[in-house]
Design a protein around this motif. Structure first.
Motif, PDB file in Angstrom:
ATOM      1  N   ASP A 221       0.250  -1.608  -0.087  1.00 48.89           N
ATOM      2  CA  ASP A 221      -0.586   0.325   0.249  1.00 48.89           C
ATOM      3  C   ASP A 221       0.700   0.962  -0.118  1.00 48.89           C
ATOM      4  O   ASP A 221       0.261   2.429  -0.776  1.00 48.89           O
ATOM      5  N   ASP A 222       2.075   1.278   0.901  1.00 48.48           N
ATOM      6  CA  ASP A 222       3.108   2.306   0.624  1.00 48.48           C
ATOM      7  C   ASP A 222       3.488   2.657  -0.366  1.00 48.48           C
ATOM      8  O   ASP A 222       3.964   4.088  -0.768  1.00 48.48           O
ATOM      9  N   VAL A 223       3.045   1.794  -1.913  1.00 47.81           N
ATOM     10  CA  VAL A 223       3.835   2.078  -2.818  1.00 47.81           C
ATOM     11  C   VAL A 223       3.103   2.989  -3.626  1.00 47.81           C
ATOM     12  O   VAL A 223       4.033   3.848  -3.694  1.00 47.81           O
ATOM     13  N   THR A 224       1.557   2.321  -3.421  1.00 50.96           N
ATOM     14  CA  THR A 224       0.680   3.446  -4.388  1.00 50.96           C
ATOM     15  C   THR A 224       0.634   4.386  -3.868  1.00 50.96           C
ATOM     16  O   THR A 224       0.901   5.129  -4.473  1.00 50.96           O
ATOM     17  N   SER A 225       0.812   4.657  -2.863  1.00 52.21           N
ATOM     18  CA  SER A 225       0.311   6.014  -2.298  1.00 52.21           C
ATOM     19  C   SER A 225       1.515   6.748  -2.633  1.00 52.21           C
ATOM     20  O   SER A 225       0.909   8.458  -2.352  1.00 52.21           O
ATOM     21  N   ASP A 226       2.542   6.713  -2.364  1.00 54.04           N
ATOM     22  CA  ASP A 226       4.220   7.000  -2.104  1.00 54.04           C
ATOM     23  C   ASP A 226       3.645   7.492  -4.242  1.00 54.04           C
ATOM     24  O   ASP A 226       4.083   9.009  -4.261  1.00 54.04           O
ATOM     25  N   LEU A 227       3.886   6.774  -4.738  1.00 56.82           N
ATOM     26  CA  LEU A 227       3.138   7.333  -5.992  1.00 56.82           C
ATOM     27  C   LEU A 227       2.368   7.502  -7.226  1.00 56.82           C
ATOM     28  O   LEU A 227       2.565   9.080  -7.875  1.00 56.82           O
ATOM     29  N   ALA A 228       1.184   8.262  -5.614  1.00 57.24           N
ATOM     30  CA  ALA A 228      -0.056   9.110  -6.069  1.00 57.24           C
ATOM     31  C   ALA A 228       0.530  10.350  -5.655  1.00 57.24           C
ATOM     32  O   ALA A 228       0.362  11.433  -6.187  1.00 57.24           O
ATOM     33  N   GLU A 229       0.949  10.234  -4.660  1.00 59.69           N
ATOM     34  CA  GLU A 229       1.663  11.648  -4.027  1.00 59.69           C
ATOM     35  C   GLU A 229       2.771  12.616  -4.766  1.00 59.69           C
ATOM     36  O   GLU A 229       2.328  13.690  -4.854  1.00 59.69           O
ATOM     37  N   PHE A 230       3.550  11.568  -4.517  1.00 62.40           N
ATOM     38  CA  PHE A 230       4.689  11.608  -5.768  1.00 62.40           C
ATOM     39  C   PHE A 230       3.918  12.311  -7.552  1.00 62.40           C
ATOM     40  O   PHE A 230       4.049  13.758  -7.696  1.00 62.40           O
ATOM     41  N   ALA A 231       2.891  11.782  -8.231  1.00 63.25           N
ATOM     42  CA  ALA A 231       2.053  12.562  -9.063  1.00 63.25           C
ATOM     43  C   ALA A 231       1.122  13.513  -9.058  1.00 63.25           C
ATOM     44  O   ALA A 231       1.185  14.334 -10.216  1.00 63.25           O
ATOM     45  N   PHE A 232       1.105  13.713  -8.356  1.00 59.30           N
ATOM     46  CA  PHE A 232       0.113  14.559  -7.510  1.00 59.30           C
ATOM     47  C   PHE A 232       1.483  16.189  -7.280  1.00 59.30           C
ATOM     48  O   PHE A 232       1.291  17.031  -7.755  1.00 59.30           O
ATOM     49  N   ALA A 233       2.116  16.124  -7.057  1.00 60.40           N
ATOM     50  CA  ALA A 233       2.784  16.704  -6.934  1.00 60.40           C
ATOM     51  C   ALA A 233       3.898  16.859  -8.426  1.00 60.40           C
ATOM     52  O   ALA A 233       4.352  18.873  -8.810  1.00 60.40           O
TER      53      ALA A 233
END
Length: 295
Positions: A221-233
């Protein structure tokens, strides 16, 4: 007796009254003062145009670098499209704190209001709005005051950096606001003389996790959440640099038009001043010639 008293009272005002039509007649001193102020304004607008012209090349270079972040996001979302999005959408409206740049701020504000005004849309009318820039904040606070969640200022005073975008994304994610999808409203750079408002969709961690492209792999789950946060930034940074380039080009064009208008006004005022001065000299010559003839 009453008539004499009324005449006695009226005499001082009649004697001190200006001739008919003199109230609306611009004197030479007034025209000269206005000429001076318009010339000063022309100097300011020309200086601001030169400053914007020097900043535009730097902003365009940053725009080309920032587009790579947006292309990476679009490629990611293209290979992992979301199956469905909810009705509650977070709008991130990107403008700036400075004025005198045409319709840059009203462009994104109108695009946001159009999204909320569409009757056939499934959008939740209580969807939150985060605004970057004081100008669009003041506009949206009048139209959609109950939807404003977060506002940011002092971002993009110079060329925006990824650290600015990451800070904005981090504050939005830590605010605890609930949303199903993200829409970034910004100004798209078309050319040095034109721009248009645009909306880019950004997928959340939940939508990425549920997409067929990601379900084919086993991920934490951490991988997907980190990727989504990075894509948002990434998306915020790409929109910030593009909006900054639009602002600089619009300010240069606005100051160019203002300088031209000031030049036209100076020409009209100078012509009016010369005509008034010539008329005054002619009247003085007529008075001198009349007096000499009488003697």
């Amino acid at each position: 007796m009453l008539a004499r008293q009324a005449l006695r009272i009226a005499k001082p005002s009649v004697a001190g009254a200006a001739p008919a039509g003199a109230r609306n007649m611009a004197t030479l001193r007034e025209i000269e003062t206005r000429l001076k102020s318009v010339r000063n304004i022309e100097k300011i607008t020309k200086s601001m145009k030169l400053i914007a012209s020097t900043k535009l090349a730097k902003a365009q270079r940053a725009l080309q670098a920032g587009k790579e972040y947006g292309l990476a996001n679009s490629e990611l979302f293209q290979h992992a499209p979301a199956e469905s999005a909810g009705k509650r959408k977070l709008f991130v409206v990107i403008s700036s704190d400075k004025g005198m740049c045409g319709g840059i701020h009203s462009s994104v504000s109108k695009a946001t209001r159009r999204e909320f005004a569409e009757k056939d849309s499934d959008l939740d009318k209580e969807s939150p709005i985060a605004v970057i820039g004081d100008k669009s904040k003041s506009q949206l606070s009048r139209a959609l005051p109950n939807n404003l969640l977060l506002t940011f200022n002092q971002i993009g005073r110079d060329i925006p950096t990824f650290a600015d975008a990451a800070g904005v994304a981090d504050l939005i994610l830590k605010s605890g606001v609930e949303y199903d999808s993200v829409a970034i409203v910004y100004n798209k750079f078309v050319s040095a003389i034109s721009y248009e408002s645009a909306i880019v969709e950004v997928e959340t961690a939940t939508s990425l996790k549920e997409s067929p492209g990601f379900r084919a792999y086993e991920m934490e789950d951490d991988v997907t959440s980190d990727l989504a946060e990075f894509a948002f930034a990434n998306a915020i940074y790409a929109a910030l640099v593009e909006g900054h380039a639009c602002e600089i080009s619009a300010r240069r064009n606005a100051m160019d038009n203002a300088s031209k208008n000031a030049g036209d006004m100076i020409g009209n005022l100078q012509l009016k001043y010369n005509r008034g001065r010539q008329a005054a000299i002619t009247n003085e010559l007529v008075d001198i010639i009349t007096g000499a003839s009488a003697l």
